[in-house]
Structure formats: C-alpha cells, structure tokens
Write a protein that holds these residues in place. Sequence first.
Motif, PDB file in Angstrom:
ATOM      1  N   ILE A  74       0.849  -1.186   0.000  1.00  0.00           N
ATOM      2  CA  ILE A  74       0.000   0.000   0.000  1.00  0.00           C
ATOM      3  C   ILE A  74       0.889   1.241   0.000  1.00  0.00           C
ATOM      4  O   ILE A  74       1.848   1.310   0.764  1.00  0.00           O
ATOM      5  N   PRO A  75       0.591   2.222  -0.848  1.00  0.00           N
ATOM      6  CA  PRO A  75       1.365   3.467  -0.820  1.00  0.00           C
ATOM      7  C   PRO A  75       1.302   4.123   0.557  1.00  0.00           C
ATOM      8  O   PRO A  75       0.304   4.016   1.275  1.00  0.00           O
ATOM      9  N   ALA A  76       2.384   4.802   0.916  1.00  0.00           N
ATOM     10  CA  ALA A  76       2.492   5.394   2.251  1.00  0.00           C
ATOM     11  C   ALA A  76       1.369   6.395   2.542  1.00  0.00           C
ATOM     12  O   ALA A  76       0.887   6.481   3.672  1.00  0.00           O
ATOM     13  N   ASP A  77       0.923   7.136   1.533  1.00  0.00           N
ATOM     14  CA  ASP A  77      -0.127   8.130   1.780  1.00  0.00           C
ATOM     15  C   ASP A  77      -1.480   7.491   2.058  1.00  0.00           C
ATOM     16  O   ASP A  77      -2.355   8.109   2.655  1.00  0.00           O
ATOM     17  N   GLN A  78      -1.681   6.254   1.661  1.00  0.00           N
ATOM     18  CA  GLN A  78      -2.954   5.576   1.909  1.00  0.00           C
ATOM     19  C   GLN A  78      -2.949   4.799   3.226  1.00  0.00           C
ATOM     20  O   GLN A  78      -3.997   4.518   3.793  1.00  0.00           O
ATOM     21  N   ARG A  79      -1.773   4.459   3.731  1.00  0.00           N
ATOM     22  CA  ARG A  79      -1.672   3.621   4.924  1.00  0.00           C
ATOM     23  C   ARG A  79      -2.358   4.273   6.129  1.00  0.00           C
ATOM     24  O   ARG A  79      -3.162   3.650   6.818  1.00  0.00           O
ATOM     25  N   GLY A  80      -2.061   5.542   6.395  1.00  0.00           N
ATOM     26  CA  GLY A  80      -2.667   6.233   7.530  1.00  0.00           C
ATOM     27  C   GLY A  80      -4.173   6.357   7.386  1.00  0.00           C
ATOM     28  O   GLY A  80      -4.922   6.198   8.345  1.00  0.00           O
ATOM     29  N   HIS A  81      -4.631   6.634   6.185  1.00  0.00           N
ATOM     30  CA  HIS A  81      -6.073   6.761   5.940  1.00  0.00           C
ATOM     31  C   HIS A  81      -6.781   5.445   6.230  1.00  0.00           C
ATOM     32  O   HIS A  81      -7.846   5.424   6.854  1.00  0.00           O
ATOM     33  N   ARG A  82      -6.191   4.345   5.803  1.00  0.00           N
ATOM     34  CA  ARG A  82      -6.811   3.039   6.043  1.00  0.00           C
ATOM     35  C   ARG A  82      -6.841   2.718   7.539  1.00  0.00           C
ATOM     36  O   ARG A  82      -7.801   2.143   8.039  1.00  0.00           O
ATOM     37  N   LEU A  83      -5.770   3.075   8.250  1.00  0.00           N
ATOM     38  CA  LEU A  83      -5.746   2.828   9.688  1.00  0.00           C
ATOM     39  C   LEU A  83      -6.823   3.635  10.411  1.00  0.00           C
ATOM     40  O   LEU A  83      -7.460   3.146  11.345  1.00  0.00           O
ATOM     41  N   ARG A  84      -7.033   4.885   9.994  1.00  0.00           N
ATOM     42  CA  ARG A  84      -8.061   5.714  10.622  1.00  0.00           C
ATOM     43  C   ARG A  84      -9.460   5.159  10.375  1.00  0.00           C
ATOM     44  O   ARG A  84     -10.341   5.268  11.232  1.00  0.00           O
ATOM     45  N   ARG A  85      -9.683   4.570   9.225  1.00  0.00           N
ATOM     46  CA  ARG A  85     -11.014   4.033   8.924  1.00  0.00           C
ATOM     47  C   ARG A  85     -11.294   2.732   9.652  1.00  0.00           C
ATOM     48  O   ARG A  85     -12.443   2.302   9.755  1.00  0.00           O
ATOM     49  N   GLY A 116     -10.854  -1.383   4.179  1.00  0.00           N
ATOM     50  CA  GLY A 116     -10.495  -2.258   3.061  1.00  0.00           C
ATOM     51  C   GLY A 116      -9.366  -3.200   3.437  1.00  0.00           C
ATOM     52  O   GLY A 116      -9.410  -3.846   4.468  1.00  0.00           O
ATOM     53  N   ARG A 117      -8.342  -3.242   2.599  1.00  0.00           N
ATOM     54  CA  ARG A 117      -7.218  -4.147   2.833  1.00  0.00           C
ATOM     55  C   ARG A 117      -6.506  -3.803   4.138  1.00  0.00           C
ATOM     56  O   ARG A 117      -6.428  -2.647   4.519  1.00  0.00           O
ATOM     57  N   PRO A 118      -5.946  -4.802   4.796  1.00  0.00           N
ATOM     58  CA  PRO A 118      -5.169  -4.505   6.001  1.00  0.00           C
ATOM     59  C   PRO A 118      -3.904  -3.728   5.638  1.00  0.00           C
ATOM     60  O   PRO A 118      -3.369  -3.904   4.545  1.00  0.00           O
ATOM     61  N   PRO A 119      -3.414  -2.876   6.532  1.00  0.00           N
ATOM     62  CA  PRO A 119      -2.265  -2.032   6.209  1.00  0.00           C
ATOM     63  C   PRO A 119      -0.941  -2.774   6.222  1.00  0.00           C
ATOM     64  O   PRO A 119       0.077  -2.218   5.837  1.00  0.00           O
TER      65      PRO A 119
END
Length: 76
Positions: A4-15, A20-23
């Motif tokens: 996962i791109p670094a800019d999406q990792r934090g967003h996924r963790l917050r959600r 979606g996919r695990p970080p």
Amino acid sequence: MIPIPADQRGHRLRRGSKGGRPPALHRETYKQRNTVEQCISRLQQRRGIATRYEKIATIYPAGRHIAGIFLTLLVG
C-alpha cells in the motif's frame, strides 16, 4: 498482497475495519507471489501456451511441461 502506498496507509488505519485491505504486508508471501507471477509471465512468452494454439488435449499439457523444463534449465 500488493504493498500500500504510504499516503494511503494512515487513511486506512483511521477508517479501521471499513478501510479495506489490512495495512500490513507479509514480505515472504509477497516474494513468493512475485516468483509465481514471473514464471507465468515467462510461460506466456511462448505463443503456443499463451494462445493455446494446440487444440489437442494431450499436446497442450505436454507443451506446458516442456516450457517448464526449459525455464528450469535456463533459470536454474
């Protein structure tokens, strides 16, 4: 699993569970996936295997086996 791109990792963790996919990325599994994809790609370079040019049921698997032997001899 694709990294996962670094800019999406934090967003996924917050959600959380809605993200979606695990970080996390399991590196050993990803290395094995890459090996399999490269092998399939090299097999697809053979026209007879990529397009299934041979229509007889016994010849097509034989072509796959021969291509696999060539890959093993050339790479290994």
